[in-house]
Motif scaffolding. Structure first.
Motif, PDB file in Angstrom:
ATOM      1  N   GLY A 263      59.197  13.203 -24.368  1.00  0.00           N
ATOM      2  CA  GLY A 263      59.845  12.514 -25.484  1.00  0.00           C
ATOM      3  C   GLY A 263      59.165  12.702 -26.821  1.00  0.00           C
ATOM      4  O   GLY A 263      59.202  11.813 -27.684  1.00  0.00           O
TER       5      GLY A 263
ATOM      6  N   MET B 267      58.375   9.185 -25.661  1.00  0.00           N
ATOM      7  CA  MET B 267      57.538   8.397 -24.756  1.00  0.00           C
ATOM      8  C   MET B 267      56.071   8.433 -25.182  1.00  0.00           C
ATOM      9  O   MET B 267      55.467   7.390 -25.368  1.00  0.00           O
ATOM     10  CB  MET B 267      57.667   8.963 -23.345  1.00  0.00           C
TER      11      MET B 267
ATOM     12  N   VAL C 207      50.830   5.628 -24.313  1.00  0.00           N
ATOM     13  CA  VAL C 207      52.218   5.226 -24.046  1.00  0.00           C
ATOM     14  C   VAL C 207      52.294   3.706 -24.193  1.00  0.00           C
ATOM     15  O   VAL C 207      51.306   2.994 -24.003  1.00  0.00           O
ATOM     16  CB  VAL C 207      52.706   5.651 -22.639  1.00  0.00           C
ATOM     17  N   ASP C 208      53.490   3.223 -24.519  1.00  0.00           N
ATOM     18  CA  ASP C 208      53.661   1.770 -24.701  1.00  0.00           C
ATOM     19  C   ASP C 208      53.673   1.043 -23.358  1.00  0.00           C
ATOM     20  O   ASP C 208      53.130  -0.058 -23.240  1.00  0.00           O
ATOM     21  CB  ASP C 208      54.974   1.480 -25.442  1.00  0.00           C
ATOM     22  N   ASP C 209      54.316   1.635 -22.378  1.00  0.00           N
ATOM     23  CA  ASP C 209      54.524   0.963 -21.087  1.00  0.00           C
ATOM     24  C   ASP C 209      54.229   1.979 -19.997  1.00  0.00           C
ATOM     25  O   ASP C 209      55.031   2.886 -19.738  1.00  0.00           O
ATOM     26  CB  ASP C 209      55.973   0.457 -21.004  1.00  0.00           C
TER      27      ASP C 209
ATOM     28  N   ALA D   7      56.712   4.706 -18.151  1.00  0.00           N
ATOM     29  CA  ALA D   7      56.419   6.134 -18.355  1.00  0.00           C
ATOM     30  C   ALA D   7      56.277   6.835 -17.012  1.00  0.00           C
ATOM     31  O   ALA D   7      56.846   7.912 -16.789  1.00  0.00           O
ATOM     32  CB  ALA D   7      55.148   6.292 -19.189  1.00  0.00           C
TER      33      ALA D   7
ATOM     34  N   GLN E  63      59.654   7.271 -15.249  1.00  0.00           N
ATOM     35  CA  GLN E  63      60.491   8.285 -15.889  1.00  0.00           C
ATOM     36  C   GLN E  63      59.961   9.687 -15.585  1.00  0.00           C
ATOM     37  O   GLN E  63      60.735  10.614 -15.312  1.00  0.00           O
ATOM     38  CB  GLN E  63      60.497   8.025 -17.398  1.00  0.00           C
TER      39      GLN E  63
ATOM     40  N   GLN F  32      47.912   3.134 -21.487  1.00  0.00           N
ATOM     41  CA  GLN F  32      48.772   2.138 -22.129  1.00  0.00           C
ATOM     42  C   GLN F  32      48.092   1.681 -23.415  1.00  0.00           C
ATOM     43  O   GLN F  32      46.946   1.237 -23.386  1.00  0.00           O
ATOM     44  CB  GLN F  32      49.029   0.977 -21.187  1.00  0.00           C
TER      45      GLN F  32
END
Lengths: 134, 134
Positions: free
Chosen positions: A27, B1, B84-86, B90, B93, B133
């Motif tokens: 992404g 992402m 990554v945020d989460d 991630a 996915q 994270q």
């Protein structure tokens, strides 16, 4: 002396596949491919919020990354690039400290149109280091 | 992402020498050495204006970087870490896209006290990728 990490360069066999992986699976924002015949590579840049990943695919018969890809058939991290304010001052200071500058020792114009030098991996923890004048 | 490049990790045999090189020769801001017995490494961070370099020296008999240093006796770039945020979102996915997560697939608490995962180098251009994270 060193400032920002300008980029991490990753050598790949298939630039389109690497670009699609980072764009679609990870992404990220990915540039178009740009042939750099003066450097024997085609490049794609991945734009992260704080720095860039530079994918390098061999271009031409005597690409400087061909041997690296023979040793690393899956690809791999080829070099890291630090920014410096004054590349000639940086070079002279490094040489005075015993570090080896690759090639002629004179800066060349790199893929971003700015003067660059490469330092010997054996002097920098097995890591090929590029310096780019910011 | 993926977001920021959190760090580039370089495996070294001699952490003191690597820290001195970056502090004295490259003029960078370098942290103290911190043993991380849960991870089998001792770390030093080089603080650049936009990201970090993480030096890793083996700690203990079964350090996870020992084999890497046997293959790369001068040291070398071991992995790169993206934020990554989460991390669970991630991971799920990435797995749905066919990427392999190393180990149990469950995040562990990394050297910065945050959940991390590692992705298989063969799925990412021969590059070991850590996700942290943010």
């Amino acid at each position: 002396m060193i400032g920002r990490l300008n980029h991490v360069a990753i050598a790949v066999r298939d630039l389109s596949a690497a670009a699609a992986l980072y764009r679609d699976t990870l992404g990220a924002s990915v540039s178009e491919a740009v042939p750099q015949p003066d450097h024997g590579v085609t490049t794609v840049f991945v734009h992260l919020p704080n720095t860039k990943i530079e994918f390098l695919e061999p271009l031409g018969a005597d690409s400087p990354i061909m041997k690296f890809l023979e040793r690393n058939p899956d690809g791999g991290i080829h070099h890291i690039c630090y920014e410096v304010d004054d590349i000639l001052a940086a070079r002279d200071q490094l040489k005075a400290n015993g570090a080896r500058v690759l090639g002629s020792g004179e800066p060349k114009i790199g893929a971003h149109g700015k003067p660059v030098l490469f330092l010997h991996p054996k002097d920098f923890n097995g890591t090929l280091v590029e310096l780019e004048q910011a």
